[in-house]
Structures are given as structure tokens and as C-alpha cells.
Motif scaffolding. Structure first.
Motif, PDB file in Angstrom:
ATOM      1  N   ASP A 130      54.720  -6.427 -97.458  1.00 33.47           N
ATOM      2  CA  ASP A 130      54.110  -6.542 -98.788  1.00 33.47           C
ATOM      3  C   ASP A 130      52.907  -7.483 -98.787  1.00 33.47           C
ATOM      4  OD1 ASP A 130      55.570  -8.782 -98.236  1.00 33.47           O
ATOM      5  OD2 ASP A 130      56.397  -8.998-100.250  1.00 33.47           O
ATOM      6  N   GLY A 131      52.637  -8.122 -97.632  1.00 34.06           N
ATOM      7  CA  GLY A 131      51.534  -9.071 -97.588  1.00 34.06           C
ATOM      8  C   GLY A 131      50.293  -8.548 -96.915  1.00 34.06           C
ATOM      9  N   GLY A 132      50.298  -7.346 -96.367  1.00 33.15           N
ATOM     10  CA  GLY A 132      49.093  -6.827 -95.720  1.00 33.15           C
ATOM     11  C   GLY A 132      49.408  -5.756 -94.698  1.00 33.15           C
ATOM     12  N   ASP A 133      48.340  -5.367 -93.949  1.00 32.05           N
ATOM     13  CA  ASP A 133      48.455  -4.270 -92.981  1.00 32.05           C
ATOM     14  C   ASP A 133      48.211  -4.713 -91.543  1.00 32.05           C
ATOM     15  OD1 ASP A 133      45.832  -4.921 -93.276  1.00 32.05           O
ATOM     16  OD2 ASP A 133      45.094  -2.861 -93.418  1.00 32.05           O
ATOM     17  N   ALA A 134      48.125  -6.001 -91.299  1.00 31.79           N
ATOM     18  CA  ALA A 134      47.794  -6.490 -89.966  1.00 31.79           C
ATOM     19  C   ALA A 134      48.982  -6.344 -89.015  1.00 31.79           C
ATOM     20  CB  ALA A 134      47.350  -7.949 -90.039  1.00 31.79           C
ATOM     21  N   SER A 135      48.647  -6.095 -87.731  1.00 34.96           N
ATOM     22  CA  SER A 135      49.682  -5.986 -86.685  1.00 34.96           C
ATOM     23  C   SER A 135      49.045  -6.277 -85.338  1.00 34.96           C
ATOM     24  CB  SER A 135      50.306  -4.591 -86.677  1.00 34.96           C
ATOM     25  OG  SER A 135      49.340  -3.615 -86.354  1.00 34.96           O
ATOM     26  N   PRO A 136      49.820  -6.788 -84.366  1.00 33.79           N
ATOM     27  CA  PRO A 136      49.266  -7.058 -83.038  1.00 33.79           C
ATOM     28  C   PRO A 136      48.822  -5.758 -82.365  1.00 33.79           C
ATOM     29  CG  PRO A 136      51.345  -8.217 -83.362  1.00 33.79           C
ATOM     30  CD  PRO A 136      51.220  -7.261 -84.490  1.00 33.79           C
ATOM     31  N   ARG A 137      47.706  -5.795 -81.683  1.00 31.38           N
ATOM     32  CA  ARG A 137      47.195  -4.591 -81.023  1.00 31.38           C
ATOM     33  C   ARG A 137      48.128  -4.118 -79.906  1.00 31.38           C
ATOM     34  NH1 ARG A 137      40.698  -6.044 -80.307  1.00 31.38           N
ATOM     35  NH2 ARG A 137      40.206  -6.152 -82.573  1.00 31.38           N
ATOM     36  N   GLU A 138      48.766  -5.043 -79.249  1.00 26.49           N
ATOM     37  CA  GLU A 138      49.641  -4.681 -78.123  1.00 26.49           C
ATOM     38  C   GLU A 138      51.083  -4.467 -78.559  1.00 26.49           C
ATOM     39  OE1 GLU A 138      49.215  -7.623 -75.121  1.00 26.49           O
ATOM     40  OE2 GLU A 138      47.048  -7.354 -74.918  1.00 26.49           O
ATOM     41  N   GLY A 139      51.363  -4.519 -79.852  1.00 32.51           N
ATOM     42  CA  GLY A 139      52.711  -4.276 -80.345  1.00 32.51           C
ATOM     43  C   GLY A 139      53.470  -5.561 -80.617  1.00 32.51           C
ATOM     44  N   TRP A 140      54.491  -5.426 -81.485  1.00 26.03           N
ATOM     45  CA  TRP A 140      55.271  -6.594 -81.896  1.00 26.03           C
ATOM     46  C   TRP A 140      56.103  -7.173 -80.747  1.00 26.03           C
ATOM     47  CZ3 TRP A 140      54.115  -9.059 -86.118  1.00 26.03           C
ATOM     48  CH2 TRP A 140      53.505  -8.381 -87.176  1.00 26.03           C
ATOM     49  N   LYS A 141      56.623  -6.303 -79.867  1.00 29.46           N
ATOM     50  CA  LYS A 141      57.454  -6.800 -78.767  1.00 29.46           C
ATOM     51  C   LYS A 141      56.647  -7.685 -77.831  1.00 29.46           C
ATOM     52  CE  LYS A 141      60.642  -5.276 -75.170  1.00 29.46           C
ATOM     53  NZ  LYS A 141      61.290  -4.111 -74.510  1.00 29.46           N
ATOM     54  N   LYS A 203      44.549  -8.134 -93.242  1.00 29.80           N
ATOM     55  CA  LYS A 203      45.296  -9.348 -93.557  1.00 29.80           C
ATOM     56  C   LYS A 203      46.777  -9.111 -93.289  1.00 29.80           C
ATOM     57  CE  LYS A 203      45.890  -8.206 -98.473  1.00 29.80           C
ATOM     58  NZ  LYS A 203      45.729  -8.711 -99.867  1.00 29.80           N
ATOM     59  N   GLY A 204      47.500 -10.241 -93.153  1.00 29.84           N
ATOM     60  CA  GLY A 204      48.916 -10.118 -92.832  1.00 29.84           C
ATOM     61  C   GLY A 204      49.748 -11.240 -93.421  1.00 29.84           C
ATOM     62  N   ARG A 205      51.023 -10.984 -93.470  1.00 28.02           N
ATOM     63  CA  ARG A 205      51.996 -11.978 -93.949  1.00 28.02           C
ATOM     64  C   ARG A 205      53.160 -11.939 -92.967  1.00 28.02           C
ATOM     65  NH1 ARG A 205      56.086 -11.697 -98.409  1.00 28.02           N
ATOM     66  NH2 ARG A 205      56.450 -13.844 -99.128  1.00 28.02           N
ATOM     67  N   LEU A 206      53.500 -13.093 -92.399  1.00 25.88           N
ATOM     68  CA  LEU A 206      54.430 -13.129 -91.278  1.00 25.88           C
ATOM     69  C   LEU A 206      55.459 -14.223 -91.461  1.00 25.88           C
ATOM     70  CD1 LEU A 206      54.760 -11.675 -88.505  1.00 25.88           C
ATOM     71  CD2 LEU A 206      53.478 -13.571 -87.494  1.00 25.88           C
ATOM     72  N   LYS A 207      56.712 -13.880 -91.123  1.00 20.31           N
ATOM     73  CA  LYS A 207      57.790 -14.869 -91.145  1.00 20.31           C
ATOM     74  C   LYS A 207      58.131 -15.226 -89.701  1.00 20.31           C
ATOM     75  CE  LYS A 207      62.625 -15.426 -92.574  1.00 20.31           C
ATOM     76  NZ  LYS A 207      63.778 -14.761 -93.249  1.00 20.31           N
ATOM     77  N   ILE A 208      58.040 -16.506 -89.388  1.00 21.97           N
ATOM     78  CA  ILE A 208      58.308 -16.989 -88.028  1.00 21.97           C
ATOM     79  C   ILE A 208      59.515 -17.914 -88.073  1.00 21.97           C
ATOM     80  CG2 ILE A 208      57.380 -18.160 -86.009  1.00 21.97           C
ATOM     81  CD1 ILE A 208      54.587 -17.546 -87.026  1.00 21.97           C
ATOM     82  N   VAL A 209      60.498 -17.634 -87.220  1.00 24.67           N
ATOM     83  CA  VAL A 209      61.709 -18.456 -87.145  1.00 24.67           C
ATOM     84  C   VAL A 209      61.718 -19.136 -85.782  1.00 24.67           C
ATOM     85  CG1 VAL A 209      64.223 -18.494 -87.237  1.00 24.67           C
ATOM     86  CG2 VAL A 209      62.951 -16.875 -88.668  1.00 24.67           C
ATOM     87  N   PHE A 210      61.606 -20.466 -85.792  1.00 23.03           N
ATOM     88  CA  PHE A 210      61.630 -21.252 -84.564  1.00 23.03           C
ATOM     89  C   PHE A 210      63.082 -21.615 -84.229  1.00 23.03           C
ATOM     90  CE2 PHE A 210      57.419 -21.875 -86.294  1.00 23.03           C
ATOM     91  CZ  PHE A 210      56.595 -21.738 -85.177  1.00 23.03           C
ATOM     92  N   PRO A 211      63.462 -21.588 -82.964  1.00 26.96           N
ATOM     93  CA  PRO A 211      64.845 -21.913 -82.587  1.00 26.96           C
ATOM     94  C   PRO A 211      65.173 -23.367 -82.850  1.00 26.96           C
ATOM     95  CG  PRO A 211      63.481 -21.746 -80.631  1.00 26.96           C
ATOM     96  CD  PRO A 211      62.638 -21.267 -81.781  1.00 26.96           C
TER      97      PRO A 211
END
Length: 235
Positions: A130-141, A203-211
Motif C-alpha cells: 500500500d506504500g508504493g511499487d518499488a522492488s529490488p531488481r534482483e528479487g526479494w530473496k 517509491k516504496g514502503r518496507l517493514k524490516i525486522v532485525f533479529p
């Protein structure tokens, strides 16, 4: 009665007292029964043989015929037993083979169904669409693998949501966090985004969870223990 009948037939055959049909029938029987042919030949060679001698000859003939029949029956039942035994052996071997292959295949299936759990203390990312259309070029993995390789060990665990835009070079820019996260988490998120793989979109919206780090175990690991033997410190 039967003996006398056979002797009478042989006698009539030798002396020509039979009709052609009766002679033909006796000759056919002699072809199938060699002992009957021997009896006919023996009677022909003996002139003036009496009834007693003929009776003894017939008894010998009957005994030989009975012995031959018994031998044939014994051979038949022997081969029959061998055939039954061979069939049973083949069925037994086939059953063992089926049991072995079923067990082998079941074991192989159990081993392939095991899924390796991901190691603990890994950073994870979750794109918020819901925050945008951005994504890594090489994929999320690939992007997640990069994060786990480049994550600084000193960063404490936690969760952060960041918003950003993508410049003309594919690098995240104008990065800002939602809420009030710890500064160390925000600084690490900015560093990882700007030095990582290129992005596509606007643009993008990302949730990052640090261990979360286990500080207690880490502190115990950093304690330097004095040399000892069996719990007794050396002096």
C-alpha cells in the motif's frame, strides 16, 4: 476271469480264430503295451504250451504292467511336487522384493519430505504494497540475502517501517521512518538500503525486522575464565 480272457484272445490271434476287426484291435493294444506284444511273441514261440504256463505268463505280464503304471504315477507326482515347490519359491522371492522396495521407497519419501528450518537470528523484510511499487531488481530473496550478509553485529533487534523514493540511479532516497524507532535501527536501515542492490519503481514502503540478540549468552561468551582443572583454580 480277466487272465483267461487275455490268454484266450492271444490264443485265438495266433491261430487265426479272430475276425479282422478283433485282430486289428489286439494289434493296436500291443503297440501301446510292449508287454502285451512280448506275451504274444512268447506264446507264438512256445508250441503246445499248457494253460498253467499261459496263466503264469499272464501273471508276469500283469505284474509288469502294474509296475510300469506305478512308476509313471510316481514320476508324475514327483514332477508335480517339484513344480509346486518352484512356484512357491518364485512367489516368496517376489514377495520379499516387493516388501524391500516398498520399505526403501517409503524411507526415501520420508527423507525428502523433511524441510530444513531457517536459521535463527536472521533479518527479514516485508514489502508493504500500500506504500508504493518499488522492488529490488534482483528479487526479494537476493535482497534479503544481502541484508543478512551486511547486517552489523552491533545492531540490537527490533522492527522498523521505512518509506522512500527511488532516484534515477535506482537508489532509495528520501528515507524516513514511521513512528519513533531507535536511531541505531534507522541508521542501519538507511545504510543497508543505500549501499545495497538497485531498485526499480518510484517509491516504496518496507517493514524490516532485525533479529533480537541474546545479550546474556553474548556476555557469558565474552567473560574470560581463569585456567582451572576440575573446578580448582591453579595458584
Amino acid at each position: 476271469m480277466e487272465n483267461n480272457y487275455q490268454l484266450s484272445r492271444i490264443h485265438n490271434y495266433i491261430h487265426g480264430l479272430m475276425s479282422k476287426e478283433e485282430m486289428f484291435q489286439l494289434e493296436r493294444e500291443a503297440l501301446d503295451d510292449p508287454f502285451l506284444q512280448d506275451a504274444i511273441d512268447g506264446y507264438r514261440l512256445q508250441n503246445g504250451v499248457d494253460a498253467r504256463q499261459l496263466s503264469l505268463l499272464q501273471q508276469r505280464l500283469n505284474r509288469r504292467v502294474e509296475d510300469t503304471i506305478a512308476t509313471r504315477h510316481a514320476q508324475y507326482f514327483t514332477w508335480q511336487r517339484l513344480a509346486i515347490g518352484a512356484t512357491a519359491g518364485v512367489l516368496f522371492v517376489t514377495l520379499l522384493a516387493l516388501l524391500y522396495f516398498n520399505h526403501f521407497n517409503g524411507k526415501a519419501e520420508r527423507t525428502t519430505d523433511v524441510e530444513l528450518s531457517e536459521p535463527e537470528n536472521r533479518i527479514s523484510v516485508e514489502p508493504l504494497l500500500d506504500g508504493g511499487d518499488a522492488s529490488p531488481r534482483e528479487g526479494w530473496k537476493t535482497f534479503e540475502q544481502y541484508l543478512n550478509k551486511q547486517l552489523m553485529a552491533s545492531v540490537r533487534g527490533g522492527e522498523i517501517i521505512v518509506n522512500f523514493t527511488i532516484d534515477k540511479n535506482g537508489v532509495p532516497a528520501n528515507i524516513h521512518a514511521e513512528g519513533q524507532p531507535e536511531s541505531s535501527l534507522f541508521d542501519e536501515a538507511v545504510r543497508l538500503l543505500q549501499t545495497g542492490p538497485k531498485w526499480q519503481g518510484t517509491k516504496g514502503r518496507l517493514k524490516i525486522v532485525f533479529p533480537v540478540k541474546d545479550e546474556k549468552n553474548q556476555a557469558q561468551a565474552n567473560v574470560i575464565k581463569p585456567p582451572h582443572c576440575f573446578g580448582i583454580a591453579k595458584k
